[in-house]
Structures are given as structure tokens and as C-alpha cells.
Design an enzyme around this catalytic site. Structure first.
Site, PDB file in Angstrom:
ATOM      1  N   HIS A 160     -55.947 -22.513   8.406  1.00 32.28           N
ATOM      2  CA  HIS A 160     -56.453 -22.418   9.777  1.00 32.28           C
ATOM      3  C   HIS A 160     -57.909 -21.962   9.712  1.00 32.28           C
ATOM      4  O   HIS A 160     -58.217 -20.780   9.888  1.00 32.28           O
ATOM      5  CB  HIS A 160     -55.608 -21.433  10.591  1.00 32.28           C
ATOM      6  N   GLU A 220     -54.583 -26.209  10.910  1.00 34.03           N
ATOM      7  CA  GLU A 220     -54.480 -25.683  12.264  1.00 34.03           C
ATOM      8  C   GLU A 220     -55.864 -25.353  12.805  1.00 34.03           C
ATOM      9  O   GLU A 220     -56.765 -25.016  12.038  1.00 34.03           O
ATOM     10  CB  GLU A 220     -53.652 -24.398  12.280  1.00 34.03           C
ATOM     11  N   HIS A 244     -45.423 -17.852  13.198  1.00 31.27           N
ATOM     12  CA  HIS A 244     -46.074 -16.607  13.588  1.00 31.27           C
ATOM     13  C   HIS A 244     -45.094 -15.449  13.451  1.00 31.27           C
ATOM     14  O   HIS A 244     -44.072 -15.388  14.129  1.00 31.27           O
ATOM     15  CB  HIS A 244     -46.639 -16.615  15.006  1.00 31.27           C
TER      16      HIS A 244
END
Length: 238
Positions: free
Chosen positions: A43, A70, A191
């Protein structure tokens, strides 16, 4: 079996902290893959504090498992993704200075924008996933963007796991995932997932194809070692 994609942002952060190339992100990824990781997630953020756009390009050229990238779909990010052509791009509504991802998209309010981004990525042969809160209504709107998958934001799941509030919280995740499956969307999740809470999610969330795990997995690896940690996660997902 649900696939395990390891987010290596924390490894890139450690590398960047000394201004050198140790630990090497590519070699670390190869070692994760050797021990069973089925995907690698990055990410990259605009400030370059951990994963870099150049890491995406290098990994795509040199690993033989799925690469998931991401990020917020700014023009710079989209140009990088379209050039590198990772297997999957997960769209996250992070503002530039976000410490970590903390919410899913409002697909209804951002429909035109998301439709254009999804179409652009899919035209390059890149699978698209949209980061969502566990809301069946948002799943309906996500479907209209043309996305291939959704990724459920699992912070609330992790925070309430083992508490009196868990059943009510998980009901929302179940409803969102079931709606996605009904619409033909594939379900990812990520997450704050860890070895304690992952097995329940794997066994009870409809259509769960892939989890992306970084912070907990890397932290646990400091105590358990890479091989044992990856094995434990694969056991949770088998």
C-alpha cells in the site's frame, strides 16, 4: 482454502528508517512465498514512508504469486498501477496523510469516479477490489461500479471479537458478504486480523477468498519466526 496475502508495508518502513536497502523488500517477499504466502500486498502512500512505487514494479517483475496493490486512486497512483499491472488493485479512500486505512468507500456518493477508475484498471487486465465497510447497501452500489471484488474493512470485527458486542457486529459482516456472493462479487477482507480472530472469520464469512494481513503478522513473526508464523496463518485459513 482462503488465500493469504501478506502486506509488507512494515518491512518497507523498517528499510526506509535507515535509508538503505535492508531488509530488502523483494528478498523478504520471496522468503514469505517460500514458506507458503500465496500473495504479497503493498500500500504505497504519497509520502513514501514505507512501500514505494518502485517496489511495486520490482515485485511484479520478480515474484510468482499474486501481487495486490492498495491505495487511493490518484492520477499518479493509477499511472503507476497501469504501468506495473499487478494482479489486483484494491481501491481505498485514504486521504494523503492517513496513518492507516480507517473506513470504506461511500460508493453511492463516489459512483461516477469509481466507475471510471474501475473501467480504466480493468481495461489494463487488472482485477479490481473496492474497500468497504460491512454494509449491504454499499455492496449494492459497489456492484454498479463494475468491480470484481470487495474487501471488507475488518477493524470493527477485530475490536469486538470475544466481547458481548461481537454477535451484533459480525451480523453486519455476514450480511454484507452474503449480499456480495448473491451479486456475484468475490469477498476479500483485511485490517487487524490475527491468529486469534482469523479462524472464525474463515469459517463463518460467506465467500471469503482472500485476506490481506500485515501489522499483526509481521509483529507475531518477531516472536515466532517467519516459517512458524506463516504456517500458523495457513492453518487458520485451511
Amino acid at each position: 482454502m482462503t488465500a493469504l496475502s501478506v502486506n509488507i508495508n512494515k518491512i518497507a518502513l523498517l528499510r526506509n528508517s535507515r535509508g538503505c536497502d535492508e531488509p530488502n523488500v523483494l528478498q523478504f517477499s520471496k522468503d514469505l512465498i517460500k514458506h507458503g504466502a500465496q500473495g504479497i500486498t503493498l500500500h504505497p502512500r504519497p509520502d513514501g514512508r514505507h512501500a514505494l512505487y518502485s517496489d511495486v514494479t520490482e515485485l511484479k517483475k520478480n515474484i510468482d504469486v499474486e501481487l495486490n496493490v492498495e491505495g487511493y486512486p490518484s492520477e499518479d497512483f493509477l499511472q503507476m498501477v497501469c504501468e506495473a499491472k499487478p494482479d489486483q488493485c484494491t481501491l481505498v479512500p485514504d486521504p494523503p496523510g492517513a496513518l492507516t486505512s480507517d473506513s470504506g468507500w461511500d460508493c453511492e456518493k463516489n459512483m461516477d469516479f469509481l466507475e471510471s477508475v474501475v473501467a480504466r484498471l480493468k481495461a489494463e487486465g487488472i482485477r479490481v477490489s473496492i474497500f468497504l465497510n460491512p454494509d449491504p447497501v454499499q455492496v449494492n452500489f459497489a456492484m454498479k461500479t463494475g468491480t470484481d471484488r470487495i474487501e471488507l474493512y475488518t477493524q470493527a470485527y477485530a475490536e469486538t471479537y470475544g466481547t458481548d458486542a461481537f454477535d451484533r457486529t459480525f451480523a453486519g459482516y455476514f450480511a454484507a458478504a452474503a449480499r456480495a456472493v448473491e451479486l456475484g462479487l468475490v469477498v476479500n477482507a483485511g485490517h487487524d486480523l490475527n491468529q486469534e480472530n482469523l479462524t472464525y472469520l474463515r469459517n463463518n464469512l460467506p465467500g471469503l477468498a482472500e485476506v490481506s494481513i500485515g501489522h499483526a503478522l509481521i509483529s507475531e513473526m518477531l516472536y515466532q519466526g517467519m516459517e512458524t508464523t506463516i504456517k500458523n496463518y495457513l492453518d487458520c485459513l485451511s
